[in-house]
Structure formats: C-alpha cells, structure tokens
Motif scaffolding. Structure first.
Motif, PDB file in Angstrom:
ATOM      1  N   THR A  87       0.550  -1.200   0.080  1.00  0.00           N
ATOM      2  CA  THR A  87       0.142  -0.031  -0.114  1.00  0.00           C
ATOM      3  C   THR A  87       0.730   1.166   0.072  1.00  0.00           C
ATOM      4  O   THR A  87       0.562   2.212  -0.800  1.00  0.00           O
ATOM      5  N   LYS A  88       1.955   1.404   0.734  1.00  0.00           N
ATOM      6  CA  LYS A  88       2.811   2.624   0.804  1.00  0.00           C
ATOM      7  C   LYS A  88       3.296   3.030  -0.479  1.00  0.00           C
ATOM      8  O   LYS A  88       3.497   4.106  -0.725  1.00  0.00           O
ATOM      9  N   TYR A 112      -7.316   1.970  -6.737  1.00  0.00           N
ATOM     10  CA  TYR A 112      -6.873   0.497  -6.796  1.00  0.00           C
ATOM     11  C   TYR A 112      -6.777  -0.096  -5.476  1.00  0.00           C
ATOM     12  O   TYR A 112      -7.256  -1.165  -4.967  1.00  0.00           O
ATOM     13  N   VAL A 113      -6.126   0.776  -4.448  1.00  0.00           N
ATOM     14  CA  VAL A 113      -5.826   0.368  -3.033  1.00  0.00           C
ATOM     15  C   VAL A 113      -7.143  -0.049  -2.319  1.00  0.00           C
ATOM     16  O   VAL A 113      -7.503  -0.917  -1.608  1.00  0.00           O
ATOM     17  N   THR A 114      -8.025   0.788  -2.617  1.00  0.00           N
ATOM     18  CA  THR A 114      -9.494   0.601  -2.120  1.00  0.00           C
ATOM     19  C   THR A 114     -10.226  -0.561  -2.705  1.00  0.00           C
ATOM     20  O   THR A 114     -10.993  -1.160  -2.229  1.00  0.00           O
ATOM     21  N   LYS A 115      -9.887  -0.867  -3.798  1.00  0.00           N
ATOM     22  CA  LYS A 115     -10.559  -2.113  -4.434  1.00  0.00           C
ATOM     23  C   LYS A 115      -9.791  -3.138  -4.005  1.00  0.00           C
ATOM     24  O   LYS A 115     -10.560  -4.162  -3.637  1.00  0.00           O
ATOM     25  N   VAL A 116      -8.454  -3.179  -3.657  1.00  0.00           N
ATOM     26  CA  VAL A 116      -7.985  -4.631  -3.165  1.00  0.00           C
ATOM     27  C   VAL A 116      -8.048  -4.824  -1.699  1.00  0.00           C
ATOM     28  O   VAL A 116      -7.854  -5.677  -1.280  1.00  0.00           O
ATOM     29  N   LYS A 124      -9.580   4.336   1.920  1.00  0.00           N
ATOM     30  CA  LYS A 124     -10.953   5.059   1.635  1.00  0.00           C
ATOM     31  C   LYS A 124     -10.887   6.369   1.826  1.00  0.00           C
ATOM     32  O   LYS A 124     -11.301   7.214   1.287  1.00  0.00           O
ATOM     33  N   MET A 125     -10.335   6.781   3.040  1.00  0.00           N
ATOM     34  CA  MET A 125     -10.204   8.102   3.450  1.00  0.00           C
ATOM     35  C   MET A 125      -9.384   8.957   2.603  1.00  0.00           C
ATOM     36  O   MET A 125      -9.724  10.128   2.038  1.00  0.00           O
ATOM     37  N   LYS A 126      -8.239   8.236   2.178  1.00  0.00           N
ATOM     38  CA  LYS A 126      -7.241   9.066   0.988  1.00  0.00           C
ATOM     39  C   LYS A 126      -7.929   9.155  -0.209  1.00  0.00           C
ATOM     40  O   LYS A 126      -7.717  10.117  -0.953  1.00  0.00           O
ATOM     41  N   TYR A 127      -8.685   8.145  -0.812  1.00  0.00           N
ATOM     42  CA  TYR A 127      -9.316   8.282  -2.081  1.00  0.00           C
ATOM     43  C   TYR A 127     -10.314   9.378  -2.073  1.00  0.00           C
ATOM     44  O   TYR A 127     -10.320   9.958  -3.001  1.00  0.00           O
ATOM     45  N   ASN A 128     -10.992   9.557  -0.764  1.00  0.00           N
ATOM     46  CA  ASN A 128     -12.280  10.415  -0.841  1.00  0.00           C
ATOM     47  C   ASN A 128     -11.385  11.826  -0.989  1.00  0.00           C
ATOM     48  O   ASN A 128     -12.042  12.812  -1.363  1.00  0.00           O
ATOM     49  N   GLU A 129     -10.402  12.024  -0.142  1.00  0.00           N
ATOM     50  CA  GLU A 129      -9.655  13.476  -0.069  1.00  0.00           C
ATOM     51  C   GLU A 129      -9.326  13.734  -1.397  1.00  0.00           C
ATOM     52  O   GLU A 129      -9.368  14.680  -1.959  1.00  0.00           O
TER      53      GLU A 129
END
Length: 490
Positions: A87-88, A112-116, A124-129
C-alpha cells in the motif's frame, strides 16, 4: 531494466543481510533529514538486493523530499511492480503524481488500493480526499472557461475598499510605492503584521501593468564600475530575505538586484516576501528584476502553500490575481549580452537562441515541454549529453550542452537556481554553469547555507557571499500547504 536475480542469479543470504543493514542506516539518515545520504544508502541496498520493494519505496520518499518527482515516481512504480499489495508504494506514487499536478493519476492509485483492500479505512479516506481535490480542480477549470474573458485585475474596485481608522501600517503615497513605504513595510512584516488589502491589491495591479510591457527575455545593462547582485530561491523565508539586505544593502538604483524565481511556497512567509519584492520592483523598475520560477505556477502554489497562505491572509480572489500576475513575469534575463540568467536551465534541443526565448508567449501556465518549461524546470548534470529529468519535468543537460549553447549565443556563462546546494551555490560545467540558492536551512531541515552572487559590469566575474539561516517566528514551513500531500508523504 533486468533485476539483480536475472543478472547475477539468486541473491545470497549474505547480500540480503547486508542490504537490510544498509536500509536501516539509510533510514537513520532519512530521520536526520539528510536525504541525499539516505538515497545513496538505499541505492547501495538495492544493488545488493533489487527484489525488496521497501528499498524502492523508501528511496521514493527521500526523492520526494528533494523534489526529484520523476525519480520518486519511478521508484514507487518499481516497488509496486515488485509487490502489488504494498500500500505504501501506491501512496508514494500518488504523492509523486500530485507533486507533478497529475491529480487524476494519483486518484487511480488510491482507487486501486480501495478495491484490493475494501476494508482499509485509511485508503478509503485518502481516496475520498484525493477525489475532492480532483473535483474541485475540475470545477475551477469549468468556471475559468466560463469566465475566460474576465480579467481579475480589471474587476478589482479599489475605491470600494476603505482604510479603517485602526490601521497603523504603511501607506502608499498618492497610490505610489515610495522608499519610506517599503522600509515601513519590511519592519511591519518583521512584527508579523499585515499590509492593508487595498494597498496589497494596488501593488499587484500595478506590477501586472508593468510586467505586461516587458519581453520574455529582459536585457540588463550594468555599467563597468557598478555592482550587480543575483539571488536565487527565497521560498517564503522572509527573515532570511531581510538578512540578505542587511549583508548586501537595500536595493536601489546604485545597488541593483535580480531575484531568480521561486519567491514563494514551502516557507510560510511567502506573502511577506512577494509584496516586499514587488514593492521594490515598482520603486526601482529599471534596477530591480524578477524572473519566474517553477513555483510561480498554479499547480505548485496549490500544493506547496502559497495559495493557501494568500487565501488565509487575504482572499481566494487575491490568490487568483497572483496567478494572473505570475503569468507575466519574465522567463530570463541577459546581463550585458554575456550572462544568461534563468531559474531552471537549458534545453532538450541544440538550436535554441536568445531570440527564441524572446519570442516565447509566456502569459500562461507552463506547458509540459518546450522552451518555457525547460527554462523553469531543467537541471545540469555532470556527464555530457542529456538525460530525462529527475523531476519528471524539463531535462538534465551536460557540460557539452552548456558549452554549445554559450558558443551559439555569444555568452560567457549561465546562472540558474532551482536546486538546494550545501554551500548556497555550485560552480559546474567548467565554470560555465553556476547555481545560486538563497534560502538557507531550506524548509528548516536541510542545513544548507544560502548564497548570492555579486559582479561588476566590466568583467562580470562572479563573487559569492554565503550566510546561515537567521531565527524566525515559530511558524513551520508548509504551514499553509495542502494537508493531503503531507498526509501521503509520511
């Protein structure tokens, strides 16, 4: 590129252990903010064991800290190639994309990270931001298309702005900058006070009007016995800017200056720096010069603090006006037809002339390639030829490129800035390419000296003055930067 295993066969346990030791040593240097040494050690670890994704991800964040966005992106991608579940590494690559203004590509990594990892709340928070930033930028672009005929400077109504009775700061005289005003302003800023918005807007409108009349390449004439000073990046370090003037004297018709871009961002006193410099520009238009840097651009200001600082201290409308003004800053200066000064460096093509620079249409955000981009972003390299930029924008150019450019254009040497140097300056390419960087202890972490260059008109021989950082109020660098960028750069 082939991996170590493909080249050398299986990696021995001895090399695995040695690489781990090098990584741990590199981590210690990283914590001490000695990023160059950390990168050297991560590289040695990779040479021992090129199959460990952590080594690449760690080198990526070190390169991010040095603004080597291209290298950071490449390392993060390699880490992902080695370990698709790491992830990092996706966060590192997203940070690299964001630093280059490629927000949609950053969003893809988070997606991609939220899917896997659908249960990973942090992802999820980083995706939303990131999604919020992408949508906000798309909205701003849509508005700008709708209002593309609107000129912000022309829409400002100064008459409607009243000066409150309690305002005790410096005042323009008959709407003009005077030496008294600038001296009072510098002292006012030292005490962390704010120039009235009416005067701030007036300075910006007047600077824009002046800059619009200037060519993209400004010719400077320095008389034989007159001193001329060139300063590099300031990056919002106001108290260090004041120290330069203490060491070298205030700008005047007898003491002319050129500030070579990156006046703002990162340092949290960027507003103070830019209004001081713009005031001197209006006071001594023919003896005080300013070049555009890669941080006098919308994407950089959005991420690295200037836009946030202006919005916090004034308004988002003023931040938009700054973008409009920066588009008119000259891209380069030529001293006595012999020394060319630009923020970044030279070009990916061999045939560029001074007239080509003069003819650049600069009233825009820099494109991703070409003369304007390379003037703001390129860097020298010690080996001959050219290479892709470590920053992911512009190019790297060798001593032969510099020599050929100088010969073609009848020049003696070039001065550029754009890179932190431990001594505040560096002389490269057989003395023909000089880097000057004027922000000591950059971002309160790098420990470097600052420097400026002085020369006399008759021989243009460069002399270097170096200095350490001075104390400043307890406001950390990047205080106004995009908080999301620091979140994914941890």
């Amino acid at each position: 590129m082939a991996s170590n295993e493909e080249i050398m066969g299986p990696i021995s346990q001895e090399d695995i252990d040695a690489a781990e030791k090098l990584k741990n040593e590199a981590n210690d240097y990283f914590k001490k903010q000695n990023y160059n040494r950390a990168i050297e050690l991560y590289t040695q670890a990779i040479e021992k064991n090129g199959k460990n994704a952590v080594f690449y991800a760690n080198r990526s964040i070190a390169n991010l800290r040095l603004e080597n966005f291209g290298y950071a992106l490449s390392d993060a991608s390699k880490a992902i190639e080695l370990d698709k579940s790491y992830t990092k590494a996706y966060y590192r690559r997203a940070a690299s994309h964001m630093s280059l203004g490629k927000y949609k590509l950053a969003l893809k990594d988070f997606e991609y990270v939220t899917k896997v990892r659908p249960n990973d709340q942090d992802a999820k928070m980083k995706y939303n931001e990131c999604n919020k930033i992408v949508k906000k930028i798309a909205f701003e672009k849509a508005i700008s298309v709708d209002k593309k005929e609107v000129n912000i400077a022309d829409s400002i109504n100064l008459d409607s702005m009243t000066i409150e009775d309690e305002y005790e700061g410096p005042t323009l005289e008959d709407g003009k900058v005077t030496l008294k005003f600038v001296k009072e302003l510098m002292d006012f800023y030292k005490h962390e006070k704010r120039l009235h918005k009416k005067y701030a807007y007036k300075i910006l409108i007047d600077v824009k009007t002046y800059l619009q009349q200037q060519p993209s390449l400004v010719d400077i004439k320095v008389p034989d016995d007159e001193k001329f000073t060139v300063c590099g990046d300031i990056h919002g370090q106001y108290y260090d800017l004041m120290h330069i003037f203490e060491l070298n004297g205030l700008p005047s018709e007898e003491n002319p200056y050129l500030f070579n871009g990156d006046f703002v961002d990162r340092g949290s006193f960027s507003v103070e720096c830019i209004f001081t410099l713009f005031s001197f520009k209006l006071l001594y238009p023919n003896h005080f010069y300013m070049s555009r840097g890669n941080h006098e651009t919308l994407d950089m200001n959005r991420m690295y603090g200037f836009r946030g600082e202006v919005t916090s201290k004034y308004t988002s409308q003023m931040a938009d006006l700054f973008t409009e003004v920066y588009n008119w800053l000259p891209l380069a200066h030529c001293i006595n037809n012999r020394v060319l000064v630009m923020h970044g460096g030279l070009f990916s093509k061999d045939d560029v002339t001074l007239d080509d620079i003069r003819s650049v249409d600069r009233n825009k955000q820099p494109p991703e390639d070409g003369i304007m981009c390379e003037l703001l972003w390129s860097d020298p390299q010690p080996m001959n030829g050219r290479a892709p930029s470590k920053r992911g924008v512009g190019c790297q150019f060798g001593p032969d490129v510099t020599a050929n450019f100088l010969q073609r254009n009848g020049l003696d040497y070039i001065i550029r800035s754009h890179e932190v140097k431990n001594e505040g300056y560096e002389v490269a390419h057989d003395g023909k390419c000089i880097t000057v960087f004027s922000a000591p202890n950059y971002c309160d972490t790098m420990g470097n000296l600052g420097a400026f260059i002085t020369m006399k008109g008759k021989d243009l021989y460069p002399k270097y003055t170096t200095y350490a950082a001075v104390p400043h109020p307890d406001v950390k660098p990047m205080a106004y930067a995009n908080s999301f960028l620091s979140m994914i750069c941890q």
